[in-house]
Motif scaffolding. Structure first.
Motif, PDB file in Angstrom:
ATOM      1  N   PHE A 269       0.827  -1.200   0.000  1.00  0.00           N
ATOM      2  CA  PHE A 269       0.000   0.000   0.000  1.00  0.00           C
ATOM      3  C   PHE A 269       0.869   1.259   0.000  1.00  0.00           C
ATOM      4  O   PHE A 269       1.918   1.322   0.635  1.00  0.00           O
ATOM      5  CB  PHE A 269      -0.903   0.038   1.231  1.00  0.00           C
ATOM      6  CG  PHE A 269      -2.069  -0.906   1.170  1.00  0.00           C
ATOM      7  CD1 PHE A 269      -2.760  -1.124  -0.009  1.00  0.00           C
ATOM      8  CD2 PHE A 269      -2.510  -1.567   2.324  1.00  0.00           C
ATOM      9  CE1 PHE A 269      -3.841  -1.993  -0.057  1.00  0.00           C
ATOM     10  CE2 PHE A 269      -3.591  -2.415   2.295  1.00  0.00           C
ATOM     11  CZ  PHE A 269      -4.255  -2.638   1.097  1.00  0.00           C
ATOM     12  N   GLU A 270       0.369   2.255  -0.710  1.00  0.00           N
ATOM     13  CA  GLU A 270       0.992   3.580  -0.713  1.00  0.00           C
ATOM     14  C   GLU A 270       0.052   4.557  -0.016  1.00  0.00           C
ATOM     15  O   GLU A 270      -1.115   4.236   0.239  1.00  0.00           O
ATOM     16  CB  GLU A 270       1.264   4.027  -2.150  1.00  0.00           C
ATOM     17  CG  GLU A 270       2.201   3.082  -2.903  1.00  0.00           C
ATOM     18  CD  GLU A 270       2.302   3.428  -4.380  1.00  0.00           C
ATOM     19  OE1 GLU A 270       2.703   4.570  -4.673  1.00  0.00           O
ATOM     20  OE2 GLU A 270       1.979   2.566  -5.214  1.00  0.00           O
ATOM     21  N   ALA A 271       0.537   5.723   0.309  1.00  0.00           N
ATOM     22  CA  ALA A 271      -0.276   6.719   1.021  1.00  0.00           C
ATOM     23  C   ALA A 271      -1.587   6.960   0.286  1.00  0.00           C
ATOM     24  O   ALA A 271      -1.600   7.224  -0.917  1.00  0.00           O
ATOM     25  CB  ALA A 271       0.500   8.024   1.153  1.00  0.00           C
ATOM     26  N   GLY A 272      -2.686   6.839   1.015  1.00  0.00           N
ATOM     27  CA  GLY A 272      -4.007   7.067   0.439  1.00  0.00           C
ATOM     28  C   GLY A 272      -4.684   5.816  -0.080  1.00  0.00           C
ATOM     29  O   GLY A 272      -5.886   5.850  -0.391  1.00  0.00           O
ATOM     30  N   ASP A 273      -3.957   4.698  -0.189  1.00  0.00           N
ATOM     31  CA  ASP A 273      -4.549   3.471  -0.729  1.00  0.00           C
ATOM     32  C   ASP A 273      -5.562   2.842   0.223  1.00  0.00           C
ATOM     33  O   ASP A 273      -6.534   2.230  -0.213  1.00  0.00           O
ATOM     34  CB  ASP A 273      -3.458   2.429  -1.013  1.00  0.00           C
ATOM     35  CG  ASP A 273      -2.709   2.679  -2.305  1.00  0.00           C
ATOM     36  OD1 ASP A 273      -3.123   3.574  -3.058  1.00  0.00           O
ATOM     37  OD2 ASP A 273      -1.706   1.980  -2.555  1.00  0.00           O
TER      38      ASP A 273
END
Length: 396
Positions: A269-273
């Motif tokens: 996961f990346e930021a906002g996912d």
């Protein structure tokens, strides 16, 4: 006074048929209704209340945390969130934890994580092979992942990407693998499907298949995890290490809490996912800490294994006595196979018993499922068996 006059239930949206009783208190394996009648609870919120009703350790954790901080926002760290994450990684083969509020949310997160991993590491592969008769939740994606009969039409169209294999049939899984496949997902014991365990050989075979084809091996331990099957996590029974695991129900012992766990290699996961308003809430994770600490205390899981074996013996004795179809399950998630479709009738009549009622569950018409508190007393198992024996004699 009529029930509807005393309790204006008409304000509640209809989702299921409920009996005209309101539970007002609970302690251990017992619930009490508005008339003071007590019920021996072998459902425990569908395997949720792993430590029974009104567990002192959970109450203490909840009360103590409520006086400190309840909701600082998931955009910040809080102490119980950090502590529970470490407890879970210390007692498992996983490295990363994401907290949510329900098993369906955790499974939805697992699907998202697998698809994100497939996009980054497997040329956009997104299909997850799941099992016929499985149950993964009630969101649109988790309903689509489930193999529950009729669920493909209730809220059609389904979310695509979930071909169905047969539990304990490795060839049926391998036949579905293609260049779009990113993972394989299953419950180590199908609970709603009728308490059907995946065999040790099948679980080991899935791990080997996943390794061979570079797929993610995902276990939904919402019902089977947190001591329910006699080990902290049911996949331990097969000696395999999955890539992703989901927890719910027992992890909160009765409060809304779930977890998505994975190995470091899968955390994509990346930021906002991923996120959620109450995810990692300190009030819930403080309770989760108490639950895991109690489950991992010396001797506790051995006691679950011992009581699971004892319940199995008693159910087999009943089966032999009444010519039933045997029993199955793991630990304290067990089922009695009936000789005809009298499960719902047994549930109704057990609840109406006097002076004390008995709460049972029939996920299939020819089946009873038993999900007592993990700290149930042996004498309470004997009492349940005696009450059930009387009902079976009546219906015979």
């Amino acid at each position: 006074m009529a029930f509807a006059d005393e309790f204006p239930v008409q304000s509640l949206m209809y989702i299921t048929n409920r009996p005209e009783l309101v539970f007002t208190e609970g302690k251990g394996s017992w619930l009490t209704d508005q008339h003071g009648k007590r019920y021996l609870d072998f459902v425990q919120g569908w395997a949720v209340n792993c430590l029974g009703h009104s567990n002192p350790g959970m109450i203490e954790a909840l009360t103590k945390q409520a006086h400190k901080i309840i909701n600082p926002s998931p955009a910040f760290y809080n102490e119980p969130m950090i502590a529970l994450a470490k407890l879970l990684t210390d007692h498992s083969g996983f490295d990363k934890v994401f907290f949510a509020n329900s098993g369906a949310e955790a499974n939805e997160g697992a699907i998202k994580l697998a698809r994100k991993w497939g996009r980054k590491h497997k040329d956009g592969a997104y299909e997850i092979i799941t099992m016929d008769h499985s149950f993964h939740g009630r969101t649109l994606a988790t309903m689509s992942a489930s193999g529950k009969a009729g669920w493909d039409t209730i809220f059609a169209p389904q979310v695509p990407g979930f071909p169905k294999a047969e539990l304990n049939d490795l060839a049926s899984v391998e036949a579905l693998i293609n260049d779009k496949t990113v993972g394989i997902m299953l419950e180590p014991v199908q609970g709603e499907g009728g308490v059907i365990p995946a065999t040790r050989e099948f679980m080991q075979g899935l791990r080997a298949l996943a390794d061979k084809h570079k797929l993610l091996f995902i276990v939904d331990e919402v019902q089977t995890g947190c001591g329910r099957c006699g080990t902290l996590f049911a996949h331990e029974l097969s000696g395999v290490q999955p890539d992703i695991m989901t927890l719910g129900k027992g992890i909160g012992g009765g409060v809304p809490l779930s977890a998505l766990m994975c190995t470091a290699a899968v955390a994509s996961f990346e930021a906002g996912d991923q996120g959620g308003t109450y995810n990692g809430n300190p009030l819930m994770t403080a309770v989760g800490c108490s639950v895991i600490e109690q489950l991992t205390a010396p001797g506790f899981l051995q006691s679950v294994q011992d009581k699971g074996a004892y319940l199995r013996e008693q159910l087999l004795a009943l089966s032999g006595e009444f010519g039933l179809g045997g029993e199955r399950g793991e630990g304290l998630l067990r089922a009695l196979v009936l000789n005809r479709d009298i499960g719902p009738q047994l549930v109704e009549e057990a609840r109406e018993l006097q002076p004390q009622g008995l709460l049972l569950n029939a996920p299939r018409p020819n089946l009873l499922r038993f999900m007592p508190a993990l700290n149930v007393e042996r004498e309470e198992i004997d009492l349940m068996i005696g009450m059930l024996r009387g009902l079976l004699k009546k219906l015979a």
